[in-house]
Design a protein around this motif. Structure first.
Motif, PDB file in Angstrom:
ATOM      1  N   PHE A  88     -16.036  26.134 -37.133  1.00 36.00           N
ATOM      2  CA  PHE A  88     -15.426  25.309 -37.656  1.00 36.00           C
ATOM      3  C   PHE A  88     -15.977  23.788 -37.808  1.00 36.00           C
ATOM      4  CE2 PHE A  88     -14.781  25.194 -32.983  1.00 36.00           C
ATOM      5  CZ  PHE A  88     -14.967  23.886 -32.800  1.00 36.00           C
ATOM      6  N   GLY A  89     -15.366  22.728 -38.485  1.00 36.22           N
ATOM      7  CA  GLY A  89     -16.153  21.713 -39.054  1.00 36.22           C
ATOM      8  C   GLY A  89     -17.095  20.916 -38.101  1.00 36.22           C
ATOM      9  N   LYS A  90     -16.337  20.414 -36.904  1.00 35.45           N
ATOM     10  CA  LYS A  90     -17.185  19.736 -36.082  1.00 35.45           C
ATOM     11  C   LYS A  90     -18.419  20.505 -35.492  1.00 35.45           C
ATOM     12  CE  LYS A  90     -17.037  18.064 -31.118  1.00 35.45           C
ATOM     13  NZ  LYS A  90     -16.267  17.983 -29.952  1.00 35.45           N
ATOM     14  N   GLU A  91     -18.413  21.659 -35.160  1.00 31.47           N
ATOM     15  CA  GLU A  91     -19.502  22.238 -34.660  1.00 31.47           C
ATOM     16  C   GLU A  91     -20.695  22.609 -35.894  1.00 31.47           C
ATOM     17  OE1 GLU A  91     -18.494  25.797 -32.743  1.00 31.47           O
ATOM     18  OE2 GLU A  91     -17.572  26.852 -34.512  1.00 31.47           O
ATOM     19  N   VAL A  92     -20.215  22.740 -37.035  1.00 29.06           N
ATOM     20  CA  VAL A  92     -21.163  23.034 -38.077  1.00 29.06           C
ATOM     21  C   VAL A  92     -21.981  21.722 -38.568  1.00 29.06           C
ATOM     22  CG1 VAL A  92     -21.323  23.679 -40.521  1.00 29.06           C
ATOM     23  CG2 VAL A  92     -19.646  25.063 -38.899  1.00 29.06           C
ATOM     24  N   ILE A  93     -21.225  20.710 -38.326  1.00 26.96           N
ATOM     25  CA  ILE A  93     -21.640  19.217 -38.757  1.00 26.96           C
ATOM     26  C   ILE A  93     -22.840  18.865 -37.885  1.00 26.96           C
ATOM     27  CG2 ILE A  93     -21.173  17.005 -38.939  1.00 26.96           C
ATOM     28  CD1 ILE A  93     -18.265  17.719 -40.099  1.00 26.96           C
ATOM     29  N   GLN A  94     -22.400  19.232 -36.557  1.00 27.50           N
ATOM     30  CA  GLN A  94     -23.287  18.934 -35.562  1.00 27.50           C
ATOM     31  C   GLN A  94     -24.567  19.791 -35.588  1.00 27.50           C
ATOM     32  OE1 GLN A  94     -22.952  15.885 -33.498  1.00 27.50           O
ATOM     33  NE2 GLN A  94     -24.978  16.183 -33.468  1.00 27.50           N
ATOM     34  N   PHE A  95     -24.328  20.977 -35.666  1.00 27.32           N
ATOM     35  CA  PHE A  95     -25.437  22.060 -35.670  1.00 27.32           C
ATOM     36  C   PHE A  95     -26.456  21.832 -36.746  1.00 27.32           C
ATOM     37  CE2 PHE A  95     -27.413  25.851 -37.368  1.00 27.32           C
ATOM     38  CZ  PHE A  95     -27.690  26.707 -36.073  1.00 27.32           C
ATOM     39  N   MET A  96     -25.979  21.630 -38.255  1.00 24.22           N
ATOM     40  CA  MET A  96     -26.741  21.258 -39.291  1.00 24.22           C
ATOM     41  C   MET A  96     -27.465  19.940 -38.990  1.00 24.22           C
ATOM     42  SD  MET A  96     -26.734  23.834 -41.101  1.00 24.22           S
ATOM     43  CE  MET A  96     -25.656  25.278 -41.152  1.00 24.22           C
ATOM     44  N   TRP A  97     -26.862  18.887 -38.672  1.00 21.92           N
ATOM     45  CA  TRP A  97     -27.310  17.412 -38.585  1.00 21.92           C
ATOM     46  C   TRP A  97     -28.420  17.559 -37.445  1.00 21.92           C
ATOM     47  CZ3 TRP A  97     -26.592  13.382 -41.304  1.00 21.92           C
ATOM     48  CH2 TRP A  97     -26.927  11.933 -40.801  1.00 21.92           C
ATOM     49  N   ASP A  98     -28.352  18.375 -36.566  1.00 23.09           N
ATOM     50  CA  ASP A  98     -29.435  18.314 -35.547  1.00 23.09           C
ATOM     51  C   ASP A  98     -30.631  18.875 -36.096  1.00 23.09           C
ATOM     52  OD1 ASP A  98     -27.779  17.015 -33.385  1.00 23.09           O
ATOM     53  OD2 ASP A  98     -27.245  18.942 -32.788  1.00 23.09           O
ATOM     54  N   ARG A  99     -30.435  19.749 -37.044  1.00 21.95           N
ATOM     55  CA  ARG A  99     -31.796  20.346 -37.503  1.00 21.95           C
ATOM     56  C   ARG A  99     -31.973  19.966 -38.718  1.00 21.95           C
ATOM     57  NH1 ARG A  99     -28.627  22.789 -34.147  1.00 21.95           N
ATOM     58  NH2 ARG A  99     -29.357  24.561 -32.715  1.00 21.95           N
ATOM     59  N   GLY A 157     -30.917  10.520 -45.115  1.00 18.01           N
ATOM     60  CA  GLY A 157     -31.010   9.366 -44.258  1.00 18.01           C
ATOM     61  C   GLY A 157     -30.310   9.634 -42.706  1.00 18.01           C
ATOM     62  N   ASP A 158     -30.692   8.752 -42.036  1.00 14.64           N
ATOM     63  CA  ASP A 158     -30.048   8.882 -40.611  1.00 14.64           C
ATOM     64  C   ASP A 158     -28.693   8.322 -40.523  1.00 14.64           C
ATOM     65  OD1 ASP A 158     -32.160  10.239 -39.697  1.00 14.64           O
ATOM     66  OD2 ASP A 158     -33.262   8.354 -39.403  1.00 14.64           O
ATOM     67  N   LEU A 159     -28.107   7.369 -41.362  1.00 15.93           N
ATOM     68  CA  LEU A 159     -26.898   6.880 -41.277  1.00 15.93           C
ATOM     69  C   LEU A 159     -26.029   6.720 -42.468  1.00 15.93           C
ATOM     70  CD1 LEU A 159     -28.359   3.541 -39.100  1.00 15.93           C
ATOM     71  CD2 LEU A 159     -27.030   5.501 -38.318  1.00 15.93           C
ATOM     72  N   TRP A 160     -24.785   6.633 -42.109  1.00 15.42           N
ATOM     73  CA  TRP A 160     -23.815   6.410 -43.165  1.00 15.42           C
ATOM     74  C   TRP A 160     -23.113   4.907 -43.111  1.00 15.42           C
ATOM     75  CZ3 TRP A 160     -20.182  10.640 -45.202  1.00 15.42           C
ATOM     76  CH2 TRP A 160     -20.797  11.864 -45.386  1.00 15.42           C
ATOM     77  N   THR A 169     -24.017   7.968 -37.714  1.00 13.34           N
ATOM     78  CA  THR A 169     -24.619   9.070 -38.051  1.00 13.34           C
ATOM     79  C   THR A 169     -23.462   9.935 -38.772  1.00 13.34           C
ATOM     80  OG1 THR A 169     -24.043  10.254 -36.184  1.00 13.34           O
ATOM     81  CG2 THR A 169     -26.056   9.123 -36.175  1.00 13.34           C
ATOM     82  N   TYR A 170     -23.657  11.027 -39.669  1.00 14.00           N
ATOM     83  CA  TYR A 170     -22.662  11.552 -40.152  1.00 14.00           C
ATOM     84  C   TYR A 170     -21.680  12.362 -38.996  1.00 14.00           C
ATOM     85  CZ  TYR A 170     -20.447  15.335 -42.854  1.00 14.00           C
ATOM     86  OH  TYR A 170     -19.312  16.026 -43.604  1.00 14.00           O
ATOM     87  N   PRO A 171     -22.060  12.734 -38.142  1.00 12.22           N
ATOM     88  CA  PRO A 171     -21.211  13.311 -37.024  1.00 12.22           C
ATOM     89  C   PRO A 171     -20.266  12.428 -36.469  1.00 12.22           C
ATOM     90  CG  PRO A 171     -23.278  14.511 -36.567  1.00 12.22           C
ATOM     91  CD  PRO A 171     -23.644  13.361 -37.740  1.00 12.22           C
ATOM     92  N   GLN A 172     -20.535  11.161 -36.316  1.00 11.07           N
ATOM     93  CA  GLN A 172     -20.058   9.997 -35.820  1.00 11.07           C
ATOM     94  C   GLN A 172     -18.768   9.534 -36.830  1.00 11.07           C
ATOM     95  OE1 GLN A 172     -23.022   7.230 -35.022  1.00 11.07           O
ATOM     96  NE2 GLN A 172     -23.008   7.797 -32.762  1.00 11.07           N
ATOM     97  N   ILE A 173     -18.829  10.078 -38.106  1.00  4.57           N
ATOM     98  CA  ILE A 173     -17.938   9.649 -38.969  1.00  4.57           C
ATOM     99  C   ILE A 173     -16.384   9.848 -38.781  1.00  4.57           C
ATOM    100  CG2 ILE A 173     -17.266   9.885 -41.473  1.00  4.57           C
ATOM    101  CD1 ILE A 173     -19.129   7.761 -41.268  1.00  4.57           C
ATOM    102  N   PRO A 174     -16.179  11.407 -38.513  1.00  5.08           N
ATOM    103  CA  PRO A 174     -14.823  11.790 -38.311  1.00  5.08           C
ATOM    104  C   PRO A 174     -14.521  11.041 -37.114  1.00  5.08           C
ATOM    105  CG  PRO A 174     -16.305  13.426 -38.715  1.00  5.08           C
ATOM    106  CD  PRO A 174     -17.297  12.514 -38.599  1.00  5.08           C
ATOM    107  N   VAL A 175     -15.165  10.585 -35.927  1.00  5.17           N
ATOM    108  CA  VAL A 175     -14.741  10.023 -34.749  1.00  5.17           C
ATOM    109  C   VAL A 175     -14.141   8.781 -35.031  1.00  5.17           C
ATOM    110  CG1 VAL A 175     -15.219   9.286 -32.644  1.00  5.17           C
ATOM    111  CG2 VAL A 175     -16.416  11.237 -33.245  1.00  5.17           C
ATOM    112  N   ALA A 176     -14.848   7.924 -35.716  1.00  7.63           N
ATOM    113  CA  ALA A 176     -14.676   6.526 -36.029  1.00  7.63           C
ATOM    114  C   ALA A 176     -13.440   6.498 -37.045  1.00  7.63           C
ATOM    115  CB  ALA A 176     -15.774   5.865 -36.934  1.00  7.63           C
TER     116      ALA A 176
END
Length: 509
Positions: free
Chosen positions: A153-164, A250-253, A337-344
């Motif tokens: 699902f979305g959260k884990e895929v976003i983080q997995f890809m971003w970390d790599r 890039g590292d930030l949105w 960071t992209y993984p932080q966008i959904p949280v914000a």
């Protein structure tokens, strides 16, 4: 699984994931040719089926502590009647489960995260195949694609890809699976650059209605690949899939979130229409009408989220000048960071939008642009109805304005997804704790809102994003008005699912 460039290891992984069960025929002890459905018990399944599956496979019913989480749903009205849950421990278990269910003529359906909202799911009674254990992710050699299992699902895929160092298409809410939305389209933040989730599919490993397995791609079963991308819920269970990935940019949105009062509504939607004319793929925006007690307990407000991929505020701000001129009540500006966008922005897996256990009467419309008069009517209807009962005050009107370049770049005829000319995705979500006394009111409110959107574009045929569908919409509005589309889908349905086993998610008939 971590990235591994060894071709031998990857070959073994793929071979395992694609393994069929033809050599493992069902033991005669539970072959059943009865044409009548049988209600199976967990004890019976545990005795007959589970010993043939992988060691972590499980079966349980309502007395088990895993039951509540396995059957919890985002929409609790007209939800599936699950008699028992079977968790496959590996992909090879899924075809065995399907053959077993078929041997007793017991219906089955697959659940990833439980966010399907259409009322057609309420027709189901039988076995839930829970994909919760099938969450493997592997970046494949060449680093152009990844192999993902059906339960991700979305959260884990976003983080997995971003970390790599990568990104890929997911839905905008971190709680939803990739396959749930992807098989019916898959709108999200990446679509301006790379298209819908379904446009990322390279190969699908599918269990068909009879329990046989097949590989589906442009080269293997291309007609089924066409159908799975847009109407896939009707054709099979995807146990894993090869998915396009892209280097992260890039590292930030850059993110900016605004709140406006209703006096700015006309100017706000006019500005959105102007933004759409020059919206580049790096821009994402969405708006929502809601009751925000931190601003007012008597007047709904307009909440607007703007994102710019890459994090350069100087490049983003010219697009925001018309909205700054409207003098918002408040705004919040961040680099994330992209993984932080959904949280914000409140679309994270743990947020209110993702909470399960409530009733949500959801109806949607696809638009080319905002009809400002219609938007005022929708807001005034919201303002009137939101105070009908305190229990209903979590209801929202959502309007998603993703960039469209990656969506429209794909030939509409190349997939079963027919709505590539919908520029805006709009939905009324009437939310409340389960209460039959509110159902009729909520359905009418959602329906009235949908009707206003559609009346505001009288020269367009109605369109329905099937993943947001209520279940009362026409097949043409979901799968396309060109006669050849439904003709082709029905012919493929007859070929691959002649007994209509996959019929519970806005089924083709």
């Amino acid at each position: 699984m971590l990235r591994n460039s060894g071709r031998g290891l990857i070959a073994c992984i793929i071979a395992t994931l694609l393994a069929t069960t033809e050599a493992s025929a069902l033991p005669s002890v539970f072959r059943n040719t009865s044409p009548r459905a049988t209600k199976l018990s967990a004890e019976q399944v545990g005795k007959e089926l589970i010993p043939t599956l992988s060691t972590t496979a499980a079966v349980y019913t309502s007395g088990d502590p895993r039951w509540a989480n396995a059957t919890a749903r985002w929409q609790t009205w007209n939800y599936p009647n699950v008699q028992l849950v079977i968790e496959p421990g590996s992909e090879a278990d899924v075809p065995k489960i399907v053959k077993y269910a078929n041997s007793y003529n017991v219906p089955f359906y697959t659940r990833a995260t439980g966010h399907g909202s259409t009322k057609t799911l309420g027709k189901f009674t039988g076995i839930e195949i829970s994909m919760t254990q099938l969450r493997g992710m592997t970046i494949l050699p060449g680093e152009k694609t990844a192999l993902l299992q059906g339960g991700v699902f979305g959260k884990e895929v976003i983080q997995f890809m971003w970390d790599r160092g990568f990104m890929t298409g997911t839905g905008s809410c971190g709680c939803v699976s990739l396959l749930g939305p992807g098989l019916g389209g898959g709108h999200g933040r990446m679509q301006g650059r790379h298209g819908l989730i379904l446009d990322h599919f390279v190969q699908l490993n599918v269990v068909l209605a009879d329990g046989s397995t097949t590989t589906v791609s442009e080269k293997s079963n291309p007609d089924l690949f066409w159908a799975m991308r847009g109407a896939g819920h009707n054709f099979g269970i995807v146990t894993s899939f090869e998915h396009k990935i892209f280097p992260r940019d890039g590292d930030l949105w850059y993110s900016k979130i605004y709140t406006f009062n209703s006096t700015k509504l006309e100017a706000f939607h006019t500005a959105l229409n102007e933004l759409a004319k020059k919206q580049i793929p790096e821009i994402i925006n969405w708006s929502i009408y809601l009751l925000d007690p931190s601003v007012s307990t008597t007047e709904p407000v307009i909440h607007w989220a703007f994102e710019y991929i890459g994090g350069d505020a100087n490049l983003a701000k010219p697009y925001l000048a018309p909205f700054e001129a409207l003098k918002p009540i408040n705004s919040v500006e961040q680099l994330l960071t992209y993984p932080q966008i959904p949280v914000a922005e409140g679309t994270h897996a743990e947020g209110s939008l993702c909470e399960k256990g409530d009733q949500r009467m959801q109806m949607n419309a696809g638009l080319k642009q905002y009809n400002v008069t219609a938007q005022r009517q929708i807001f005034e209807l919201y303002k009137k109805n939101i105070f009908y009962d305190p229990a209903i005050q979590g209801s929202v009107i959502v309007m998603e304005g993703y960039s469209i370049q990656g969506v429209t770049a794909v030939d509409p005829a190349s997939t079963a997804y027919a709505l590539r000319d919908d520029d805006l995705l709009c939905a009324a979500i009437i939310r409340y704790h389960p209460n039959p006394k509110l159902d009729a009111f909520a359905i009418k409110w959602a329906s009235d809102t949908r009707n206003i959107w559609n009346a505001g574009q009288p020269t367009r045929k109605l369109t329905t994003y099937t993943n947001y569908g209520f279940g009362d919409e026409s097949l043409e509005s979901q799968y396309g008005y060109e006669p050849w589309r439904l003709t082709k889908l029905r012919a493929l349905k007859k070929k691959f699912d002649p007994k209509n086993k996959f019929s519970y998610y806005n089924g083709i008939n």
